[in-house]
Design a protein around this motif. Structure first.
Motif, PDB file in Angstrom:
ATOM      1  N   ASP A 109       9.353  90.425  -3.342  1.00  0.00           N
ATOM      2  CA  ASP A 109       8.989  91.214  -2.163  1.00  0.00           C
ATOM      3  C   ASP A 109       9.118  92.667  -2.621  1.00  0.00           C
ATOM      4  O   ASP A 109      10.214  93.205  -2.735  1.00  0.00           O
ATOM      5  CB  ASP A 109       9.928  90.882  -1.007  1.00  0.00           C
ATOM      6  N   SER A 121       4.466  95.316   0.850  1.00  0.00           N
ATOM      7  CA  SER A 121       4.065  96.292   1.851  1.00  0.00           C
ATOM      8  C   SER A 121       3.857  97.591   1.093  1.00  0.00           C
ATOM      9  O   SER A 121       4.804  98.163   0.559  1.00  0.00           O
ATOM     10  CB  SER A 121       5.172  96.471   2.893  1.00  0.00           C
ATOM     11  N   ARG A 135      20.400 102.381  10.509  1.00  0.00           N
ATOM     12  CA  ARG A 135      19.631 102.804   9.334  1.00  0.00           C
ATOM     13  C   ARG A 135      18.942 104.134   9.581  1.00  0.00           C
ATOM     14  O   ARG A 135      18.183 104.282  10.527  1.00  0.00           O
ATOM     15  CB  ARG A 135      18.585 101.745   8.988  1.00  0.00           C
ATOM     16  N   LYS A 156       5.425 101.643   1.854  1.00  0.00           N
ATOM     17  CA  LYS A 156       6.676 102.267   1.411  1.00  0.00           C
ATOM     18  C   LYS A 156       6.412 103.019   0.099  1.00  0.00           C
ATOM     19  O   LYS A 156       5.888 104.125   0.120  1.00  0.00           O
ATOM     20  CB  LYS A 156       7.760 101.190   1.223  1.00  0.00           C
ATOM     21  N   ARG A 168       3.439  92.167   5.999  1.00  0.00           N
ATOM     22  CA  ARG A 168       3.558  90.896   6.714  1.00  0.00           C
ATOM     23  C   ARG A 168       2.265  90.097   6.653  1.00  0.00           C
ATOM     24  O   ARG A 168       2.280  88.885   6.833  1.00  0.00           O
ATOM     25  CB  ARG A 168       4.046  91.119   8.148  1.00  0.00           C
ATOM     26  N   THR A 192      11.733 104.388  10.536  1.00  0.00           N
ATOM     27  CA  THR A 192      11.336 103.639   9.351  1.00  0.00           C
ATOM     28  C   THR A 192      10.758 104.583   8.299  1.00  0.00           C
ATOM     29  O   THR A 192      10.294 105.678   8.629  1.00  0.00           O
ATOM     30  CB  THR A 192      10.300 102.556   9.709  1.00  0.00           C
TER      31      THR A 192
HETATM   32  N1  F0G Z   1       9.389  93.382   3.065  1.00  0.00           N
HETATM   33  C1  F0G Z   1      10.279  94.379   3.148  1.00  0.00           C
HETATM   34  C2  F0G Z   1      11.421  94.443   2.185  1.00  0.00           C
HETATM   35  C3  F0G Z   1      10.138  95.340   4.151  1.00  0.00           C
HETATM   36  O1  F0G Z   1      11.034  96.318   4.237  1.00  0.00           O
HETATM   37  C4  F0G Z   1       9.051  95.250   5.047  1.00  0.00           C
HETATM   38  C5  F0G Z   1       8.865  96.229   6.102  1.00  0.00           C
HETATM   39  C6  F0G Z   1       8.139  94.186   4.901  1.00  0.00           C
HETATM   40  C7  F0G Z   1       8.341  93.280   3.898  1.00  0.00           C
HETATM   41  C8  F0G Z   1       6.961  94.023   5.828  1.00  0.00           C
HETATM   42  O2  F0G Z   1       6.007  94.971   5.566  1.00  0.00           O
HETATM   43  O3  F0G Z   1       5.838  96.365   7.645  1.00  0.00           O
HETATM   44  O4  F0G Z   1       4.057  96.402   5.883  1.00  0.00           O
HETATM   45  O5  F0G Z   1       4.335  94.430   7.339  1.00  0.00           O
HETATM   46  N2  F0G Z   1       9.738  97.029   6.459  1.00  0.00           N
HETATM   47  C9  F0G Z   1       9.645  98.090   7.417  1.00  0.00           C
HETATM   48  C10 F0G Z   1      10.987  98.696   7.606  1.00  0.00           C
HETATM   49  C11 F0G Z   1       8.918  97.763   8.671  1.00  0.00           C
HETATM   50  O6  F0G Z   1      11.125  99.502   8.550  1.00  0.00           O
HETATM   51  O7  F0G Z   1      11.907  98.452   6.825  1.00  0.00           O
HETATM   52  P1  F0G Z   1       5.009  95.574   6.678  1.00  0.00           P
END
Ligand code: F0G
Length: 463
Positions: free
Chosen positions: A216, A256, A408, A259, A102, A51
């Motif tokens: 998001d 989140s 991925r 990222k 989340r 990730t």
């Molecule tokens: N929305 C998107 C578009 C995400 O990619 C993620 C997390 C979340 C919400 C949730 O966020 O992990 O901080 O609770 N994506 C990670 C991934 C885990 O590997 O793509 P989080």
């Protein structure tokens, strides 16, 4: 020919040693993890592309900020620094820290959704989908058709299919659509961006039917960079202005921050209207689930690093280098004829495992099969974004078939170098050369009821 690698706009001060196990050891480790990449120890991975979330390298300024963090329970100076940065960048009236994306979803989704309602998105990320379902509602993905052809090189394959969105609204009734969610960039479709034009159209539809629009925003800065690079009329617009315009079309965002905000932990909620009655409800849910609303489940030092990371993540030199890494890796795959979601997205290369392994059916998980092969080949940890991740139909319990079978390769921010990217490309080239010999995929021998891919156990299907 590979595109030119854009040099890192930083130098390295602190290093973490890496270790490469032997092939035999790697085969034992992955079998011991029941063929679930989440079950591996990180020390057993040579290059970790599981990730790009929370795996970022923080800057000198952020580490200095860690020392300045104010750990007061209420009204910490780090909180005020964070909300000032948030208001400045997004031009929103209310900014709420939470501990990760989340958590923002857990706080927000029940405020809009309940049994009988629907939420529509250009594509839900798995935890977002899970929180829609936990709130009792149904999640509907509505991405443009172009996204589904991975070889089609057109910009903005992350867009919402606006015609279909209107159809969904009229089919289910506008009063039953609790929320529309624009995921920028569209992670599950391959880190594909959403255009400003599309955002404008979706916003107009939401206004017409009185449906709230949520962003998001996990990878909003990469999305803004793509708009600047590829959308007519934005070449000379600063990324920050693009972000402000984009967020101006929505009512709120969940983010989140692990990222594009380049921290290891954190999240945000934003509400455009400082007088919205929603804010009191958000605070109430936050206090119950996350902590008092001036820290939202984070330490003062995390708030401080987040405030700094918000600005570093929208720096255009950094973004050029960041997206340049994806372009470099993708161009090496082009040279070898390896299919991926193209044009390449913002946070990783999504290899089309269904093209590499046409002999492996969706219910033997081609994306997971390639992820396992990559680990065995070179100690590279990646993940499936395909039928294995999607899971079963909640009503019938049957395996769903995903639109994509991706492996991925998510690239952590400011962590790996050009030489690492070359190793990744070379490992894929090796696997491609013997792809026909990999005749069968994997079957699940145990799975939990929700978000199964994190914990499921698998075994190879013997031919
Ligand atoms: N929305 C998107 C578009 C995400 O990619 C993620 C997390 C979340 C919400 C949730 O966020 O992990 O901080 O609770 N994506 C990670 C991934 C885990 O590997 O793509 P989080």
């Amino acid at each position: 020919m590979a595109v030119k690698y854009i040099p890192e706009p930083f130098r390295i001060k602190s290093v973490e040693p890496l270790r490469m196990l032997t092939r035999e050891e790697r085969e034992q480790k992955i079998a011991g993890a029941k063929y679930n990449l989440f079950g591996l120890k990180s020390e057993d991975c040579y290059i970790d592309l599981l990730t790009d979330s929370g795996t970022n390298a923080m800057s000198l300024e952020q580490w200095a900020g860690i020392m300045r963090g104010d750990e007061s329970y209420a009204g910490a100076s780090s909180y005020y620094k964070l909300i000032d940065a948030g208001r400045d960048i997004f031009n929103y009236g209310y900014i709420q820290p939470v501990h990760q994306g989340r958590a923002a979803e857990k706080v927000m989704m029940p405020l809009f959704l309940c049994k009988g309602k629907f939420a529509v998105s250009n594509m839900f990320f798995d935890t977002t989908r899970a929180h829609v379902e936990i709130a009792g509602a149904h999640a509907i993905d509505c991405v443009v058709k172009t996204a589904k052809d991975t070889s089609l090189r057109v910009p903005f394959k992350g867009n919402m299919d606006v015609e279909r969105l209107e159809k969904i609204i009229s089919e289910h009734g506008k009063e039953n659509i609790g929320l529309v969610v624009m995921t920028i960039t569209n992670n599950s479709a391959g880190g594909q961006p959403v255009s400003m034009q599309n955002m404008r159209e979706v916003s107009a539809i939401c206004k017409k039917y009185g449906i709230p629009l949520d962003i998001d925003a996990a990878r909003y800065a990469e999305n803004a960079y793509f708009i600047k690079r590829d959308e007519h009329g934005y070449r000379d617009v600063p990324v920050k202005d693009i972000i402000r315009e984009m967020f101006g079309y929505a009512d709120m965002f969940t983010m989140s921050a692990k990222k594009d905000t380049i921290v290891n932990m954190g999240g945000l909620i934003g509400v455009k209207d400082a007088n919205s009655p929603l804010i009191l409800k958000i605070k109430a849910n936050c206090i119950s689930y996350e902590g008092f609303y001036t820290y939202g489940g984070l330490s003062g030092r995390d708030l401080e690093a987040l405030a700094i990371g918000l600005y570093e993540g929208i720096d255009e030199n950094y973004l050029r280098y960041r997206v340049g890494q994806m372009e470099y890796l993708a161009s090496r795959l082009d040279d070898a004829g390896i299919a991926y979601q193209s044009p390449v997205g913002g946070h990783g290369v999504f290899v089309d495992a269904a093209v590499m392994f046409p002999q492996i059916p969706y219910n033997e998980y081609p994306g997971q099969t390639l992820a396992i092969e990559l680990y065995k080949e070179a100690g590279i940890r990646s993940c499936d974004i395909g039928s294995y991740m999607l899971g079963n139909d909640p009503d019938t319990g049957e395996q769903l078939r995903a639109d994509f079978e991706f492996t991925r390769l998510a690239i952590p921010r400011r962590v790996y170098t050009q030489a690492h990217l070359d190793i990744i490309a070379e490992a894929l080239i090796e696997i491609q050369a013997r792809a026909k010999q990999i005749k069968r995929g994997y079957r699940i021998i145990w799975e939990p009821p929700i978000l199964r891919h994190f914990q499921a156990q698998l075994e190879p299907v013997s031919s």
